[in-house]
Design an enzyme around this catalytic site. Structure first.
Site, PDB file in Angstrom:
ATOM      1  N   TYR A  42      -2.022  -0.630  10.821  1.00 40.08           N
ATOM      2  CA  TYR A  42      -2.268  -1.236   9.504  1.00 40.08           C
ATOM      3  C   TYR A  42      -1.090  -0.967   8.562  1.00 40.08           C
ATOM      4  O   TYR A  42      -0.543  -1.889   7.940  1.00 40.08           O
ATOM      5  CB  TYR A  42      -3.570  -0.689   8.879  1.00 40.08           C
ATOM      6  CG  TYR A  42      -3.660  -1.015   7.413  1.00 40.08           C
ATOM      7  CD1 TYR A  42      -3.998  -2.297   6.995  1.00 40.08           C
ATOM      8  CD2 TYR A  42      -3.350  -0.059   6.440  1.00 40.08           C
ATOM      9  CE1 TYR A  42      -4.037  -2.616   5.640  1.00 40.08           C
ATOM     10  CE2 TYR A  42      -3.378  -0.370   5.090  1.00 40.08           C
ATOM     11  CZ  TYR A  42      -3.732  -1.650   4.694  1.00 40.08           C
ATOM     12  OH  TYR A  42      -3.746  -1.967   3.360  1.00 40.08           O
ATOM     13  N   SER A  65       0.843  -1.193   0.000  1.00 37.69           N
ATOM     14  CA  SER A  65       0.000   0.000   0.000  1.00 37.69           C
ATOM     15  C   SER A  65       0.878   1.242   0.000  1.00 37.69           C
ATOM     16  O   SER A  65       1.993   1.233   0.546  1.00 37.69           O
ATOM     17  CB  SER A  65      -0.839  -0.052   1.279  1.00 37.69           C
ATOM     18  OG  SER A  65      -1.344   1.203   1.615  1.00 37.69           O
ATOM     19  N   LYS A  71       2.004  -3.430   6.619  1.00 41.81           N
ATOM     20  CA  LYS A  71       2.451  -3.454   5.212  1.00 41.81           C
ATOM     21  C   LYS A  71       3.963  -3.221   5.142  1.00 41.81           C
ATOM     22  O   LYS A  71       4.667  -3.896   4.377  1.00 41.81           O
ATOM     23  CB  LYS A  71       1.687  -2.424   4.384  1.00 41.81           C
ATOM     24  CG  LYS A  71       0.211  -2.741   4.215  1.00 41.81           C
ATOM     25  CD  LYS A  71      -0.020  -4.073   3.500  1.00 41.81           C
ATOM     26  CE  LYS A  71      -1.484  -4.447   3.407  1.00 41.81           C
ATOM     27  NZ  LYS A  71      -1.724  -5.810   2.916  1.00 41.81           N
TER      28      LYS A  71
HETATM   29  P1  NAD Z   1     -11.063  -6.961   1.249  1.00 37.97           P
HETATM   30  O1  NAD Z   1     -11.299  -6.889   2.708  1.00 37.97           O
HETATM   31  O2  NAD Z   1     -12.214  -6.742   0.339  1.00 37.97           O
HETATM   32  O3  NAD Z   1     -10.388  -8.370   0.861  1.00 37.97           O
HETATM   33  C1  NAD Z   1      -9.537  -9.056   1.733  1.00 37.97           C
HETATM   34  C2  NAD Z   1     -10.111 -10.445   1.894  1.00 37.97           C
HETATM   35  O4  NAD Z   1      -9.255 -11.212   2.752  1.00 37.97           O
HETATM   36  C3  NAD Z   1     -11.495 -10.458   2.541  1.00 37.97           C
HETATM   37  O5  NAD Z   1     -12.405 -11.116   1.674  1.00 37.97           O
HETATM   38  C4  NAD Z   1     -11.319 -11.208   3.861  1.00 37.97           C
HETATM   39  O6  NAD Z   1     -12.443 -12.000   4.172  1.00 37.97           O
HETATM   40  C5  NAD Z   1     -10.065 -12.023   3.576  1.00 37.97           C
HETATM   41  N1  NAD Z   1      -9.259 -12.330   4.760  1.00 37.97           N
HETATM   42  C6  NAD Z   1      -8.800 -11.463   5.713  1.00 37.97           C
HETATM   43  N2  NAD Z   1      -8.078 -12.133   6.626  1.00 37.97           N
HETATM   44  C7  NAD Z   1      -8.068 -13.431   6.250  1.00 37.97           C
HETATM   45  C8  NAD Z   1      -7.480 -14.612   6.791  1.00 37.97           C
HETATM   46  N3  NAD Z   1      -6.787 -14.603   7.937  1.00 37.97           N
HETATM   47  N4  NAD Z   1      -7.662 -15.786   6.150  1.00 37.97           N
HETATM   48  C9  NAD Z   1      -8.386 -15.835   5.006  1.00 37.97           C
HETATM   49  N5  NAD Z   1      -8.964 -14.762   4.452  1.00 37.97           N
HETATM   50  C10 NAD Z   1      -8.806 -13.574   5.071  1.00 37.97           C
HETATM   51  O7  NAD Z   1      -9.870  -5.929   0.933  1.00 37.97           O
HETATM   52  P2  NAD Z   1      -9.332  -5.407  -0.468  1.00 37.97           P
HETATM   53  O8  NAD Z   1      -9.683  -3.975  -0.582  1.00 37.97           O
HETATM   54  O9  NAD Z   1      -9.677  -6.340  -1.553  1.00 37.97           O
HETATM   55  O10 NAD Z   1      -7.775  -5.462  -0.170  1.00 37.97           O
HETATM   56  C11 NAD Z   1      -6.970  -6.540  -0.603  1.00 37.97           C
HETATM   57  C12 NAD Z   1      -5.538  -6.302  -0.176  1.00 37.97           C
HETATM   58  O11 NAD Z   1      -5.075  -5.072  -0.719  1.00 37.97           O
HETATM   59  C13 NAD Z   1      -5.335  -6.184   1.339  1.00 37.97           C
HETATM   60  O12 NAD Z   1      -4.114  -6.794   1.660  1.00 37.97           O
HETATM   61  C14 NAD Z   1      -5.266  -4.694   1.561  1.00 37.97           C
HETATM   62  O13 NAD Z   1      -4.515  -4.387   2.712  1.00 37.97           O
HETATM   63  C15 NAD Z   1      -4.549  -4.257   0.308  1.00 37.97           C
HETATM   64  N6  NAD Z   1      -4.808  -2.859  -0.047  1.00 37.97           N
HETATM   65  C16 NAD Z   1      -6.093  -2.419  -0.174  1.00 37.97           C
HETATM   66  C17 NAD Z   1      -6.330  -1.091  -0.482  1.00 37.97           C
HETATM   67  C18 NAD Z   1      -7.739  -0.570  -0.578  1.00 37.97           C
HETATM   68  O14 NAD Z   1      -7.926   0.640  -0.429  1.00 37.97           O
HETATM   69  N7  NAD Z   1      -8.738  -1.382  -0.841  1.00 37.97           N
HETATM   70  C19 NAD Z   1      -5.251  -0.215  -0.689  1.00 37.97           C
HETATM   71  C20 NAD Z   1      -3.956  -0.707  -0.577  1.00 37.97           C
HETATM   72  C21 NAD Z   1      -3.735  -2.043  -0.247  1.00 37.97           C
HETATM   73  C1  WQD Z   2      -9.353   9.480   0.620  1.00 40.66           C
HETATM   74  C2  WQD Z   2      -9.530  10.974   0.813  1.00 40.66           C
HETATM   75  C3  WQD Z   2      -9.971  11.629   3.088  1.00 40.66           C
HETATM   76  C4  WQD Z   2     -13.891   9.727   3.422  1.00 40.66           C
HETATM   77  C5  WQD Z   2      -6.723   4.571   2.831  1.00 40.66           C
HETATM   78  C6  WQD Z   2      -5.605   3.901   3.556  1.00 40.66           C
HETATM   79  C7  WQD Z   2      -4.551   3.484   2.587  1.00 40.66           C
HETATM   80  C8  WQD Z   2      -5.152   2.659   1.477  1.00 40.66           C
HETATM   81  C9  WQD Z   2      -6.279   3.354   0.825  1.00 40.66           C
HETATM   82  C10 WQD Z   2      -5.122   0.390   2.209  1.00 40.66           C
HETATM   83  C11 WQD Z   2      -8.842  11.485   2.064  1.00 40.66           C
HETATM   84  C12 WQD Z   2     -11.138  11.964   2.194  1.00 40.66           C
HETATM   85  C13 WQD Z   2     -12.670  10.173   2.925  1.00 40.66           C
HETATM   86  C14 WQD Z   2     -14.886  10.699   3.765  1.00 40.66           C
HETATM   87  C15 WQD Z   2     -13.397  12.451   3.041  1.00 40.66           C
HETATM   88  N1  WQD Z   2      -5.719   1.460   1.985  1.00 40.66           N
HETATM   89  N2  WQD Z   2     -12.433  11.509   2.738  1.00 40.66           N
HETATM   90  N3  WQD Z   2     -14.590  12.028   3.536  1.00 40.66           N
HETATM   91  O1  WQD Z   2      -7.110   7.539   3.686  1.00 40.66           O
HETATM   92  O2  WQD Z   2      -6.250   8.004   1.337  1.00 40.66           O
HETATM   93  O3  WQD Z   2      -6.213   5.719   2.212  1.00 40.66           O
HETATM   94  O4  WQD Z   2      -7.246   3.717   1.817  1.00 40.66           O
HETATM   95  O5  WQD Z   2      -3.958   0.148   2.086  1.00 40.66           O
HETATM   96  O6  WQD Z   2      -3.622   2.754   3.303  1.00 40.66           O
HETATM   97  O7  WQD Z   2      -5.065   4.808   4.494  1.00 40.66           O
HETATM   98  O8  WQD Z   2      -8.375   6.710   1.652  1.00 40.66           O
HETATM   99  O9  WQD Z   2     -10.677   6.726   0.847  1.00 40.66           O
HETATM  100  O10 WQD Z   2     -10.248   6.938   3.326  1.00 40.66           O
HETATM  101  O11 WQD Z   2      -9.681   8.823   1.838  1.00 40.66           O
HETATM  102  O12 WQD Z   2     -13.176  13.658   2.857  1.00 40.66           O
HETATM  103  O13 WQD Z   2     -15.958  10.381   4.260  1.00 40.66           O
HETATM  104  O14 WQD Z   2     -10.927  11.244   0.996  1.00 40.66           O
HETATM  105  O15 WQD Z   2      -9.743  12.664   4.012  1.00 40.66           O
HETATM  106  O16 WQD Z   2      -8.325  12.756   1.764  1.00 40.66           O
HETATM  107  P1  WQD Z   2      -6.947   7.113   2.301  1.00 40.66           P
HETATM  108  P2  WQD Z   2      -9.835   7.231   1.935  1.00 40.66           P
END
Ligand code: NAD
Ligand code: WQD
Length: 339
Positions: free
Chosen positions: A151, A126, A155
């Site tokens: 969190y 991330s 990562k």
């Molecule tokens: P998500 O929660 O939709 O998907 C993750 C899945 O993993 C879920 O379906 C959950 O049930 C499963 N899971 C969690 N712990 C588990 C375990 N111990 N055993 C088996 N299954 C398990 O999340 P996502 O948005 O699809 O994110 C996927 C990956 O990408 C994550 O590692 C997340 O940290 C990373 N990521 C997400 C974002 C984002 O904003 N969505 C941004 C950057 C990184």
């Molecule tokens: C985006 C922008 C908020 C909600 C997070 C994690 C990051 C990654 C992606 C997993 C920000 C603004 C949001 C609302 C708002 N995830 N906002 N009103 O915080 O950039 O990133 O998700 O790895 O690690 O930190 O994403 O979608 O929460 O926010 O104004 O109700 O929208 O302040 O500027 P963020 P977000």
């Protein structure tokens, strides 16, 4: 056909990636314990691709159960590891659960891959590893700052664990993908973001407000030092993101990795402000959004966006969808699932 294990395959990014993998000729199995998803996404995948994907409902923290999956599938050629908890705020309240789940799951997975000699790993990292970066846009070489949450620390630590594993196992091949802000849904609106937990990310908060699940939403601060005062992020369409995983796997299978642990940024390379994102939503949906300006959210970085040149040059990956396509697909998905 080459068999890929996708962990977290019923989740948001996992389910979209499975569609792209199947479209590119891979066979997929999934492991997901359904803590933040359900198997409806497998129905959506089947409608889109015609393929029913098998999900093992197993907790990755259970090593014996995970080993059984590898034993049952000796033909796995690579693993894409999505399974993790991802709520930044919750991780502040429950740090141990985040370390146990996100790091315990990763260590168990590497143990299985080592035991069964599965070489290829793609890991979901991330942009939060960069913390409050002084350098913009961030490149893969931009140093990590202090993690803003447990969190984000999982990562950073996950990346260190994989780097050390790669060093100790020269026959292994890992790709670490640093996602910026994933958003949007498959263009069919048959799969999308459907978390069991309450949405906190900007795009689902916008669509839930527009459909009436929330009365209004808050923009967290308009007094930042940015072009319109709101925070800037790099929103990447989930199908572009999905395709980067397929490309990363093909890159590993073709032996193109220069070192056995490579890192890539996945963003469009441009910053979009919160107010610009709202305008894009209003434009594609034709609906005015009920929002108010509120105080800053603690822990928010002011601005972050990617330099994505390395992904373009080495993976041949090019994001094709902009913020309007993101908003249109997220809105189609919201309307479909609320109908
Ligand atoms: P998500 O929660 O939709 O998907 C993750 C899945 O993993 C879920 O379906 C959950 O049930 C499963 N899971 C969690 N712990 C588990 C375990 N111990 N055993 C088996 N299954 C398990 O999340 P996502 O948005 O699809 O994110 C996927 C990956 O990408 C994550 O590692 C997340 O940290 C990373 N990521 C997400 C974002 C984002 O904003 N969505 C941004 C950057 C990184
Ligand atoms: C985006 C922008 C908020 C909600 C997070 C994690 C990051 C990654 C992606 C997993 C920000 C603004 C949001 C609302 C708002 N995830 N906002 N009103 O915080 O950039 O990133 O998700 O790895 O690690 O930190 O994403 O979608 O929460 O926010 O104004 O109700 O929208 O302040 O500027 P963020 P977000």
């Amino acid at each position: 056909m080459s068999k890929v294990l996708v962990t977290g395959g019923t989740g948001y990014i996992g389910s979209h990636t499975i569609v792209d993998l199947i479209d590119n000729g891979f066979e997929v199995i999934s492991v997901d314990n359904l803590t933040n998803s359900n198997e409806d996404s497998l129905d959506g995948i089947e409608k889109i691709t015609g393929v029913r994907v098998k999900n093992y409902r197993v907790d990755m923290v259970n090593l014996a159960a995970l080993l059984d999956i590898f034993r049952e599938n000796p033909d796995i050629i690579g693993v894409i590891h999505f399974a993790a908890y991802k709520l930044v705020g919750e991780s502040v309240e429950k740090p141990l659960q985040y370390f146990q789940n996100n790091l315990g799951g990763l260590i168990n997975l590497l143990t299985c891959m080592n035991t069964f000699s599965v070489p290829n790993l793609i890991f979901s990292s991330s942009c939060s590893v960069y913390g409050n970066s002084e350098e913009l846009p961030v490149t893969e070489a931009t140093p990590f700052q202090e993690a803003e949450s447990p969190y984000a620390r999982t990562k950073q630590m996950g990346e260190h664990i994989i780097t050390d594993y790669a060093r100790a196992n020269p026959g292994s091949h890992s790709v670490i993908l640093r996602y910026f802000n994933p958003a949007g849904a498959h263009e069919s609106a048959l799969i999308g973001e459907a978390p069991s937990n309450k949405a906190t990310n900007l795009v689902p908060v916008i669509t839930e407000t527009a459909i009436g699940k929330r009365d209004s939403m808050t923009v967290f601060g308009d007094d930042y030092d940015t072009r319109d005062g709101s925070c800037i992020r790099d929103y990447i369409h989930v199908m572009d993101l999905a395709n980067a995983h397929t490309k990363a796997l093909q890159y590993l299978l073709a032996g193109k990795d220069r070192t056995n642990c490579e890192v890539f940024n996945l963003g469009i390379g441009e910053g979009v402000s919160v107010l610009e994102a709202i305008k894009a939503f209003e434009k594609v949906s034709g609906k005015p959004l009920n929002y108010e300006i509120g105080p800053r959210r603690p822990g928010d970085v002011v601005a972050i966006y990617a330099n994505n040149r390395k992904s373009a040059e080495e993976l041949g990956w090019k994001p094709e969808r902009d913020i309007e396509v993101i908003m249109q697909s997220a809105w189609d998905w919201e309307q479909q699932r609320s109908a």
